[in-house]
Design an enzyme around this catalytic site. Structure first.
Site, PDB file in Angstrom:
ATOM      1  N   TYR A   1      -8.097   6.814  20.706  1.00  0.00           N
ATOM      2  CA  TYR A   1      -9.215   6.493  20.140  1.00  0.00           C
ATOM      3  C   TYR A   1      -9.185   5.040  19.930  1.00  0.00           C
ATOM      4  O   TYR A   1     -10.305   4.334  19.360  1.00  0.00           O
ATOM      5  CB  TYR A   1      -9.133   7.086  18.546  1.00  0.00           C
ATOM      6  CG  TYR A   1      -9.523   8.654  18.649  1.00  0.00           C
ATOM      7  CD1 TYR A   1     -10.656   9.088  18.489  1.00  0.00           C
ATOM      8  CD2 TYR A   1      -8.370   9.216  19.097  1.00  0.00           C
ATOM      9  CE1 TYR A   1     -11.028  10.375  18.514  1.00  0.00           C
ATOM     10  CE2 TYR A   1      -8.709  10.780  19.163  1.00  0.00           C
ATOM     11  CZ  TYR A   1      -9.950  11.149  19.003  1.00  0.00           C
ATOM     12  OH  TYR A   1     -10.254  12.652  19.056  1.00  0.00           O
TER      13      TYR A   1
ATOM     14  N   TYR B   1     -10.208 -10.140   9.677  1.00  0.00           N
ATOM     15  CA  TYR B   1     -10.695 -10.590   8.473  1.00  0.00           C
ATOM     16  C   TYR B   1     -10.924 -11.968   8.238  1.00  0.00           C
ATOM     17  O   TYR B   1     -11.822 -12.539   7.703  1.00  0.00           O
ATOM     18  CB  TYR B   1      -9.725 -10.365   7.469  1.00  0.00           C
ATOM     19  CG  TYR B   1      -9.335  -8.836   7.231  1.00  0.00           C
ATOM     20  CD1 TYR B   1     -10.619  -8.068   6.742  1.00  0.00           C
ATOM     21  CD2 TYR B   1      -8.421  -8.222   7.490  1.00  0.00           C
ATOM     22  CE1 TYR B   1     -10.314  -6.647   6.587  1.00  0.00           C
ATOM     23  CE2 TYR B   1      -8.191  -6.835   7.303  1.00  0.00           C
ATOM     24  CZ  TYR B   1      -9.135  -5.903   6.802  1.00  0.00           C
ATOM     25  OH  TYR B   1      -9.025  -4.816   6.552  1.00  0.00           O
TER      26      TYR B   1
ATOM     27  N   GLU C   1     -14.173   4.089  11.009  1.00  0.00           N
ATOM     28  CA  GLU C   1     -14.540   5.207  12.024  1.00  0.00           C
ATOM     29  C   GLU C   1     -14.503   6.598  11.564  1.00  0.00           C
ATOM     30  O   GLU C   1     -13.695   6.926  10.608  1.00  0.00           O
ATOM     31  CB  GLU C   1     -13.772   5.210  13.260  1.00  0.00           C
ATOM     32  CG  GLU C   1     -13.875   3.869  14.278  1.00  0.00           C
ATOM     33  CD  GLU C   1     -12.877   3.904  15.463  1.00  0.00           C
ATOM     34  OE1 GLU C   1     -13.164   2.848  16.283  1.00  0.00           O
ATOM     35  OE2 GLU C   1     -12.113   5.186  15.666  1.00  0.00           O
TER      36      GLU C   1
ATOM     37  N   HIS D   1      -0.737   0.007   5.674  1.00  0.00           N
ATOM     38  CA  HIS D   1      -1.222   1.100   6.413  1.00  0.00           C
ATOM     39  C   HIS D   1      -0.317   2.096   6.848  1.00  0.00           C
ATOM     40  O   HIS D   1       0.064   2.469   7.872  1.00  0.00           O
ATOM     41  CB  HIS D   1      -1.570   0.397   7.948  1.00  0.00           C
ATOM     42  CG  HIS D   1      -2.728  -0.584   7.836  1.00  0.00           C
ATOM     43  ND1 HIS D   1      -3.229  -1.279   8.866  1.00  0.00           N
ATOM     44  CD2 HIS D   1      -3.529  -1.034   6.800  1.00  0.00           C
ATOM     45  CE1 HIS D   1      -4.201  -2.015   8.460  1.00  0.00           C
ATOM     46  NE2 HIS D   1      -4.342  -2.083   7.184  1.00  0.00           N
TER      47      HIS D   1
ATOM     48  N   GLN E   1       0.769  -1.194   0.031  1.00  0.00           N
ATOM     49  CA  GLN E   1      -0.041   0.143   0.082  1.00  0.00           C
ATOM     50  C   GLN E   1       0.915   1.491   0.099  1.00  0.00           C
ATOM     51  O   GLN E   1       0.116   2.331   0.338  1.00  0.00           O
ATOM     52  CB  GLN E   1      -0.818  -0.080   1.258  1.00  0.00           C
ATOM     53  CG  GLN E   1      -1.898  -0.986   1.284  1.00  0.00           C
ATOM     54  CD  GLN E   1      -2.777  -1.481   2.688  1.00  0.00           C
ATOM     55  OE1 GLN E   1      -2.635  -0.465   3.409  1.00  0.00           O
ATOM     56  NE2 GLN E   1      -3.647  -2.102   2.515  1.00  0.00           N
TER      57      GLN E   1
END
Length: 480
Positions: free
Chosen positions: A357, A368, A347, A254, A184
């Site tokens: 958080y 998953y 979120e 990520h 990613q």
């Protein structure tokens, strides 16, 4: 009978039939995907996959994720928001895969192709015209405007492109930093300084590789730089954030990462937890955090952890999984954030300095593979999301509308979704979401949303890799 009750009645019936009619899997007999589909799926999706109580499965439109892994999880774990029951107790993984083989083969035989992007759409408030303003891009990730005529677009493999006068410059801007385009990672966000007309600064976030590190798999981390544009080249680069090299990781996902500026001159940027969940709770590490600095990279003296020896001074919040949306509310100046959950638990948060958080200690999602991330959805000292999506829509870029072109949407939040391929419009009052509307669906994976100086809304889309422009042509609340 309503659809919700019908679906669960069908599921109970399917469980019975799969067990009693010989569809239970064993070494001696394995029913075909077609046979399993006929007993477990056809009541909703049609004997010929044509649709009925639920959508067609052979029209090349997948409302809840088009990847095989997405559809597999939808069958196994269900989509509760749309009364799609979970088949994890009725069908084995092998049986689900045989159903998918049958569905995909049927779609192929039907000759269905993805429908083209519509030319116009209708929302509750506006009729919108859709124009494709850039195509032929390579995984575009973000867009921001330099002025009324020019915008910059990042391509994840590492190119920065110029859109000028509604046309894409054929050549990438030269001299941009080298990026790690793997997993990613790559060139991610682009953000233009609010005082660009005076200072010329443009900010980039990207995955930075420690190429001189030992080992075959080099560590990497999100890095923030700024530079200027001259003669279609990137110049005067300054590194304004680089994590300590011993905190880089070898994972390849990520990274975050968005960049925004608040009215007080602070720069905020996000870094995902890099797939190492517990790092998000560790304030000695940069990942799984929202950071706050000044535009030149210096650290504000009132950052929440600046006086602590056991924390990185740039950290503004922690416990964030993979934040890929940041936006500043035009009226309040509050920072809003969206982050990817795992399977469920995407979120939307209002960002408060020093707040935790919760990830992965509390979450509304699960792994998953269906496993439990945490037994807790709330704990003392950890903030609840303003809104969460379950199942995950795969939230990405967000943007507050503050344009005279869309007066009925003033201070509404646009939310892009990757998996669900949609744009949602959220009506927000006093930091609460009052209403959601899906204003665009199935045009591709929405990576970023942005307003142009002329008030039009721009969307960065993956698959197809394009940039779309939304322009209002009629107010639906006025007489035609």
């Amino acid at each position: 009978m309503n659809t919700h009750k019908l679906c669960f009645k069908i599921l109970a019936w399917a469980c019975m039939m799969i067990g009693s009619a010989g569809l239970h899997l064993n070494a001696q007999s394995k029913p075909t995907g077609k046979a399993i589909y006929a007993q477990a799926c056809a009541q909703c999706h049609g004997q010929e996959l044509q649709g009925g109580q639920a959508q067609s499965l052979k029209d090349a439109v997948w409302q809840f994720g088009s990847k095989r892994s997405h559809i597999f999880r939808n069958i196994k774990y269900g989509i509760s928001d749309f009364a799609m029951p979970a088949f994890e107790e009725a069908l084995s993984d092998d049986a689900i895969n045989r159903v998918l083989d049958f569905v995909f083969e049927s779609e192929k035989k039907s000759g269905s192709t993805r429908p083209p992007t519509p030319k116009k759409i209708f929302t509750l408030d506006y009729e919108l015209r859709i124009d494709v303003v850039a195509e032929g891009l390579d995984i575009p990730w973000a867009i921001d405007f330099l002025d009324e005529e020019r915008a910059l677009i990042t391509e994840r493999p590492g190119r920065l492109r110029l859109l000028e006068g509604g046309k894409l410059h054929p050549e990438a801007i030269e001299g941009t930093p080298s990026v790690l385009h793997e997993g990613q990672g790559g060139l991610l966000d682009v953000s233009v300084d609010p005082d660009y007309a005076k200072n010329g600064w443009v900010y980039l976030s990207y995955s930075h590789l420690l190429s001189d590190a030992e080992g075959e798999r080099k560590p990497a981390m999100t890095r923030i730089v700024r530079g200027k544009l001259q003669d279609h080249a990137w110049t005067d680069q300054e590194v304004i954030y680089e994590a300590p090299h011993d905190l880089y990781t070898t994972t390849r996902h990520h990274y975050g990462s968005r960049i925004v500026f608040d009215p007080n001159g602070f720069l905020y940027f996000s870094i995902g937890e890099r797939g190492i969940a517990h790092h998000a709770q560790d304030i000695r590490r940069p990942n799984g955090k929202i950071h706050r600095i000044f535009k030149n990279g210096s650290i504000p003296s009132d950052n929440p952890f600046v006086e602590r020896d056991d924390a990185l001074p740039t950290i503004f919040t922690f416990g964030n999984r993979n934040p890929q949306g940041l936006a500043v509310h035009p009226a309040t100046g509050h920072i809003w954030e969206t982050e990817h959950g795992p399977m469920g638990g995407d979120e939307l948060n209002v960002i408060h300095g020093g707040a935790n958080y919760g990830w992965p200690s509390i979450t509304y999602g699960r792994n998953y593979d269906g496993g439990v991330v945490s037994d807790d959805r709330e704990r003392q000292g950890m903030r609840q999301p303003t809104l969460y999506w379950k199942p995950s829509i795969a939230v990405s870029g967000i943007h507050f509308v503050n344009s005279s072109s869309f007066p009925r949407w003033k201070n509404h939040l646009l939310v892009g979704a990757l998996k669900y391929e949609e744009v949602r419009l959220l009506d927000i009052e006093n930091d609460r979401v009052m209403h959601q509307e899906i204003i665009l669906k199935n045009a591709g994976r929405i990576r970023d949303v942005c307003s142009a100086p002329d008030g039009a809304i721009y969307l960065v889309v993956n698959g197809p890799d394009t940039v779309l422009k939304l322009t209002p042509v009629r107010d639906m609340n006025l007489e035609p």
